[in-house]
Design a protein around this motif. Structure first.
Motif, PDB file in Angstrom:
ATOM      1  N   PHE A  33      82.324  18.260  47.614  1.00  0.00           N
ATOM      2  CA  PHE A  33      82.456  18.733  48.991  1.00  0.00           C
ATOM      3  C   PHE A  33      83.893  18.624  49.462  1.00  0.00           C
ATOM      4  CE2 PHE A  33      81.031  14.333  49.092  1.00  0.00           C
ATOM      5  CZ  PHE A  33      81.979  13.721  49.893  1.00  0.00           C
ATOM      6  N   ARG A  34      84.178  19.387  50.492  1.00  0.00           N
ATOM      7  CA  ARG A  34      85.485  19.369  51.132  1.00  0.00           C
ATOM      8  C   ARG A  34      85.476  18.294  52.215  1.00  0.00           C
ATOM      9  NH1 ARG A  34      88.128  23.834  55.172  1.00  0.00           N
ATOM     10  NH2 ARG A  34      90.191  22.874  55.184  1.00  0.00           N
ATOM     11  N   HIS A  35      86.647  17.761  52.513  1.00  0.00           N
ATOM     12  CA  HIS A  35      86.778  16.780  53.591  1.00  0.00           C
ATOM     13  C   HIS A  35      86.302  17.354  54.919  1.00  0.00           C
ATOM     14  CE1 HIS A  35      90.224  18.969  55.213  1.00  0.00           C
ATOM     15  NE2 HIS A  35      90.642  19.089  53.955  1.00  0.00           N
ATOM     16  N   GLY A  36      86.055  16.475  55.875  1.00  0.00           N
ATOM     17  CA  GLY A  36      85.643  16.891  57.211  1.00  0.00           C
ATOM     18  C   GLY A  36      86.812  17.418  58.020  1.00  0.00           C
ATOM     19  N   VAL A 120      82.386  13.697  44.639  1.00  0.00           N
ATOM     20  CA  VAL A 120      83.812  14.028  44.698  1.00  0.00           C
ATOM     21  C   VAL A 120      84.159  14.652  46.044  1.00  0.00           C
ATOM     22  CG1 VAL A 120      85.706  15.295  43.624  1.00  0.00           C
ATOM     23  CG2 VAL A 120      83.803  14.457  42.210  1.00  0.00           C
ATOM     24  N   ALA A 121      85.066  14.001  46.777  1.00  0.00           N
ATOM     25  CA  ALA A 121      85.598  14.557  48.021  1.00  0.00           C
ATOM     26  C   ALA A 121      86.898  15.267  47.700  1.00  0.00           C
ATOM     27  CB  ALA A 121      85.837  13.445  49.038  1.00  0.00           C
ATOM     28  N   PHE A 146      83.930  23.558  56.828  1.00  0.00           N
ATOM     29  CA  PHE A 146      83.912  22.169  56.361  1.00  0.00           C
ATOM     30  C   PHE A 146      82.520  21.693  55.932  1.00  0.00           C
ATOM     31  CE2 PHE A 146      87.425  22.671  59.297  1.00  0.00           C
ATOM     32  CZ  PHE A 146      88.462  22.063  58.632  1.00  0.00           C
ATOM     33  N   ASP A 147      81.508  22.531  56.062  1.00  0.00           N
ATOM     34  CA  ASP A 147      80.125  22.073  55.908  1.00  0.00           C
ATOM     35  C   ASP A 147      79.543  22.177  54.498  1.00  0.00           C
ATOM     36  OD1 ASP A 147      80.095  25.011  56.420  1.00  0.00           O
ATOM     37  OD2 ASP A 147      77.932  24.743  56.200  1.00  0.00           O
ATOM     38  N   VAL A 148      80.194  22.863  53.567  1.00  0.00           N
ATOM     39  CA  VAL A 148      79.590  23.169  52.268  1.00  0.00           C
ATOM     40  C   VAL A 148      79.573  21.956  51.336  1.00  0.00           C
ATOM     41  CG1 VAL A 148      79.717  24.635  50.227  1.00  0.00           C
ATOM     42  CG2 VAL A 148      80.355  25.550  52.455  1.00  0.00           C
ATOM     43  N   LEU A 149      78.404  21.706  50.757  1.00  0.00           N
ATOM     44  CA  LEU A 149      78.255  20.715  49.689  1.00  0.00           C
ATOM     45  C   LEU A 149      77.677  21.441  48.484  1.00  0.00           C
ATOM     46  CD1 LEU A 149      77.371  18.978  52.459  1.00  0.00           C
ATOM     47  CD2 LEU A 149      77.038  17.258  50.730  1.00  0.00           C
ATOM     48  N   TYR A 150      78.288  21.244  47.330  1.00  0.00           N
ATOM     49  CA  TYR A 150      77.769  21.790  46.079  1.00  0.00           C
ATOM     50  C   TYR A 150      77.127  20.636  45.319  1.00  0.00           C
ATOM     51  CZ  TYR A 150      80.885  25.646  47.201  1.00  0.00           C
ATOM     52  OH  TYR A 150      81.524  26.677  47.832  1.00  0.00           O
ATOM     53  N   HIS A 151      75.894  20.849  44.897  1.00  0.00           N
ATOM     54  CA  HIS A 151      75.147  19.818  44.183  1.00  0.00           C
ATOM     55  C   HIS A 151      74.715  20.376  42.828  1.00  0.00           C
ATOM     56  CE1 HIS A 151      71.430  16.972  44.165  1.00  0.00           C
ATOM     57  NE2 HIS A 151      72.417  16.500  43.433  1.00  0.00           N
TER      58      HIS A 151
END
Length: 171
Positions: A33-36, A120-121, A146-151
């Protein structure tokens, strides 16, 4: 009889070859994911919205059924990524390890050899690049998102990719 043995060896070899190509090459459950949201400036801190997002990201990962006790946390040395992963580090008691965003190929090779849960950030440019190196899947993260998380979850047929949102109004 020799032909049957040759055939059995050939079939077994083909099965092994297919399983290698179908395998993602890792046994880890990987979150990227990307930082906030960040304040302006050089090496900025997270804004209040970014801090709230960091808490939501930690909650999403901790509640995931695939998240186990064997967890590794990685971040770049930038303040915004460190602050985004901090709630997860505090909740798990796991120390965050730094990685070099300038050598993502080496880092991808390193985490692809791990098992357990890897988190991983990263940044809008490094997170999609790391996803591509690990899975071959190409994605972009716009500078204002900023909201995307890849799992990435290991599966029988390679892996499955889940794209999640840490927004409060998106699934």
């Amino acid at each position: 009889m020799k032909n049957k043995n040759k055939m059995a060896v050939a079939v077994a070899g083909l099965g092994l070859l297919l399983s290698v190509f179908a395998s993602p090459g890792w046994a880890a459950d990987i979150w990227l994911f990307r930082h906030g949201e960040k304040a302006p400036g050089k090496d900025p801190a997270l804004t209040e919205a970014g801090q709230a997002r960091a808490q939501r990201i930690a909650g999403l990962i901790l509640k995931a059924p695939s998240t186990g006790d064997n967890i590794r946390l990685y971040s770049t040395d930038y303040r915004r990524t460190q602050e985004t992963i901090a709630p997860l580090a505090e909740a798990t008691g796991v120390k965050v390890q730094s990685y070099d965003p300038g050598d993502l190929a080496q880092f991808a090779a390193q985490i692809s050899a791990l098992d357990g849960t890897v988190v991983v950030a990263g940044h809008s440019n490094t997170t999609p690049e790391l996803l591509k190196l690990l899975s071959g899947i190409e994605r972009d993260i716009p500078e204002d998102r900023f909201d995307v998380l890849y799992h990435l979850v290991p599966a029988e047929e390679g892996f499955s990719l889940q794209e999640l949102s840490s927004d409060t109004h998106k699934p």
